[in-house]
Scaffold this active site. Structure first.
Site, PDB file in Angstrom:
ATOM      1  N   ASN A  14       0.830  -1.211   0.000  1.00  0.00           N
ATOM      2  CA  ASN A  14       0.000   0.000   0.000  1.00  0.00           C
ATOM      3  C   ASN A  14       0.859   1.253   0.000  1.00  0.00           C
ATOM      4  O   ASN A  14       2.030   1.218   0.383  1.00  0.00           O
ATOM      5  CB  ASN A  14      -0.872   0.074   1.273  1.00  0.00           C
ATOM      6  CG  ASN A  14      -1.852  -1.059   1.418  1.00  0.00           C
ATOM      7  OD1 ASN A  14      -1.975  -1.920   0.564  1.00  0.00           O
ATOM      8  ND2 ASN A  14      -2.546  -1.053   2.541  1.00  0.00           N
ATOM      9  N   ALA A  45       4.225  -5.700   2.687  1.00  0.00           N
ATOM     10  CA  ALA A  45       5.447  -4.922   2.484  1.00  0.00           C
ATOM     11  C   ALA A  45       6.143  -4.637   3.813  1.00  0.00           C
ATOM     12  O   ALA A  45       7.378  -4.715   3.914  1.00  0.00           O
ATOM     13  CB  ALA A  45       5.125  -3.618   1.760  1.00  0.00           C
ATOM     14  N   GLU A 141      -4.712  -9.358   3.728  1.00  0.00           N
ATOM     15  CA  GLU A 141      -5.063  -8.146   2.984  1.00  0.00           C
ATOM     16  C   GLU A 141      -5.072  -8.391   1.469  1.00  0.00           C
ATOM     17  O   GLU A 141      -5.158  -7.451   0.695  1.00  0.00           O
ATOM     18  CB  GLU A 141      -4.095  -7.014   3.333  1.00  0.00           C
ATOM     19  CG  GLU A 141      -4.252  -6.531   4.762  1.00  0.00           C
ATOM     20  CD  GLU A 141      -3.361  -5.341   5.112  1.00  0.00           C
ATOM     21  OE1 GLU A 141      -3.722  -4.596   6.045  1.00  0.00           O
ATOM     22  OE2 GLU A 141      -2.304  -5.161   4.467  1.00  0.00           O
ATOM     23  N   ASN A 185      -3.321 -10.768  17.093  1.00  0.00           N
ATOM     24  CA  ASN A 185      -3.277 -10.007  18.338  1.00  0.00           C
ATOM     25  C   ASN A 185      -4.417 -10.501  19.229  1.00  0.00           C
ATOM     26  O   ASN A 185      -5.145 -11.434  18.874  1.00  0.00           O
ATOM     27  CB  ASN A 185      -3.326  -8.502  18.083  1.00  0.00           C
ATOM     28  CG  ASN A 185      -4.613  -8.063  17.388  1.00  0.00           C
ATOM     29  OD1 ASN A 185      -5.658  -8.721  17.464  1.00  0.00           O
ATOM     30  ND2 ASN A 185      -4.554  -6.935  16.689  1.00  0.00           N
ATOM     31  N   THR A 208       0.066 -12.036  20.026  1.00  0.00           N
ATOM     32  CA  THR A 208       0.836 -10.845  20.382  1.00  0.00           C
ATOM     33  C   THR A 208       0.009  -9.969  21.317  1.00  0.00           C
ATOM     34  O   THR A 208      -1.156  -9.689  21.046  1.00  0.00           O
ATOM     35  CB  THR A 208       1.252 -10.065  19.126  1.00  0.00           C
ATOM     36  OG1 THR A 208       0.085  -9.701  18.378  1.00  0.00           O
ATOM     37  CG2 THR A 208       2.151 -10.907  18.243  1.00  0.00           C
ATOM     38  N   THR A 236       3.141   2.023  15.809  1.00  0.00           N
ATOM     39  CA  THR A 236       2.784   1.674  14.430  1.00  0.00           C
ATOM     40  C   THR A 236       3.797   0.687  13.861  1.00  0.00           C
ATOM     41  O   THR A 236       5.000   0.933  13.889  1.00  0.00           O
ATOM     42  CB  THR A 236       2.751   2.924  13.538  1.00  0.00           C
ATOM     43  OG1 THR A 236       1.863   3.881  14.098  1.00  0.00           O
ATOM     44  CG2 THR A 236       2.283   2.567  12.138  1.00  0.00           C
ATOM     45  N   ASP A 240       3.908  -5.975  12.794  1.00  0.00           N
ATOM     46  CA  ASP A 240       4.577  -6.406  11.567  1.00  0.00           C
ATOM     47  C   ASP A 240       6.065  -6.640  11.820  1.00  0.00           C
ATOM     48  O   ASP A 240       6.665  -7.556  11.250  1.00  0.00           O
ATOM     49  CB  ASP A 240       4.388  -5.366  10.461  1.00  0.00           C
ATOM     50  CG  ASP A 240       2.944  -5.269   9.991  1.00  0.00           C
ATOM     51  OD1 ASP A 240       2.224  -6.286  10.090  1.00  0.00           O
ATOM     52  OD2 ASP A 240       2.537  -4.191   9.522  1.00  0.00           O
ATOM     53  N   GLY A 275       6.703   5.922  12.731  1.00  0.00           N
ATOM     54  CA  GLY A 275       6.428   5.239  11.466  1.00  0.00           C
ATOM     55  C   GLY A 275       6.592   3.740  11.572  1.00  0.00           C
ATOM     56  O   GLY A 275       7.156   3.213  12.533  1.00  0.00           O
TER      57      GLY A 275
END
Length: 294
Positions: A14, A45, A141, A185, A208, A236, A240, A275
């Site tokens: 994305n 990604a 996704e 999660n 998690t 954030t 991942d 980020g």
């Protein structure tokens, strides 16, 4: 030279369009925002970048649009050390996530765009890449038939599979049976376990829990792997980062508990910077961090 684990990620790519404002506008209202930024994202990604920065040889299988966003994302992934030879421009529109961040009210609109093209037939065309991997990493996704095909190829070739079931959806029993590790999660695991027996998920489930670390469920036992205590700047991408760290460590052949400990360290370090991808640590940083904590 030490062998790099071969991690293949099949998943979403994305461009995140982030607007920071004091409040979300009401219907028909126009407000001035405080800040805007564009960040490469998508769980696929993100997890690919996390594993690559740790030192894995990472191949990302996915789709982008034939647009500026797609070009920028592919260039960025290459800079991060991700092999993008299996990222294909397939349509006019790269997937976007429009994110409005306010003090008390955040909202996100996702346009799947090119991610919808990661179908079973597309994944089948990359069979050899998956078959030659040590670890396959997936999320939800992209179309479920693409996920199922990737798992099938991995199973046929003895490749271990990590599925991060986000965003959560109903998963067929035969798919769960062929997955080695599920990494929801706490919210996702509650929905996942509603119609599943403990036996069906035993040995697969790694939940998690943010600042509480992760919990491994196996043979009726809950094994907690504590998080590292650290001053948090931005969470954030922490999930991942954990998945990328878990894949890297399992690809190196370490035990599941030690792989979760390593993933926790990667996730902790990722929260010290703003980020998602920008905050992901290198392998050297993780090793130094773990050694400093004894």
């Amino acid at each position: 030279m030490e062998k790099k684990p071969k991690v293949t990620v099949v998943g979403s790519i994305n461009m995140d369009l982030v607007t920071i404002t004091s409040q979300v506008p009401k219907r028909g209202e126009t407000l001035f925002g405080e800040h805007f930024q564009m960040n490469p994202g998508g769980k696929g990604a993100n997890q690919a970048v996390a594993a690559a920065r740790l030192g894995a040889h990472v191949q990302l299988i996915g789709c982008v649009g034939k647009d500026r966003f797609g070009e920028d994302i592919v260039a960025h992934l290459q800079e991060q050390g991700v092999d993008v030879s299996n990222v294909e421009p397939v349509t006019d529109v790269t997937a976007t996530a429009t994110i409005v961040v306010a003090d008390q009210d955040n909202s996100i609109i996702v346009v799947p765009g090119a991610n919808n093209y990661v179908t079973a037939s597309f994944v089948e065309s990359r069979r050899e890449v998956i078959a030659n991997s040590d670890i396959l990493v997936l999320q939800l996704e992209i179309p479920l038939d693409g996920v199922r095909k990737a798992v099938q190829i991995a199973k046929e070739n003895g490749v271990k599979v990590i599925l991060n079931p986000a965003p959560i959806q109903s998963l067929p029993s035969d798919l769960i049976q062929d997955i080695d590790y599920l990494t929801p999660n706490e919210h996702e695991q509650m929905l996942l376990r509603q119609d599943r027996s403990a036996e069906e998920l035993s040995g697969k489930l790694i939940v998690t829990k943010g600042s509480e670390g992760v919990c491994i469920y196996e043979e009726g036992r809950e094994i907690n792997v504590p998080a590292y205590k650290i001053d948090v700047v931005d969470t954030t991408g922490a999930g991942d980062s954990f998945n990328g760290g878990l894949a890297y460590a399992l690809g190196k052949g370490v035990s599941l508990r030690d792989a979760c400990k390593y993933g926790n360290a990667v996730a902790a370090l990722s929260t010290t910077k703003l980020g998602a991808q920008t905050g992901m640590p290198t392998g050297a940083e993780v090793e130094a961090f773990i050694n400093s904590r004894g």
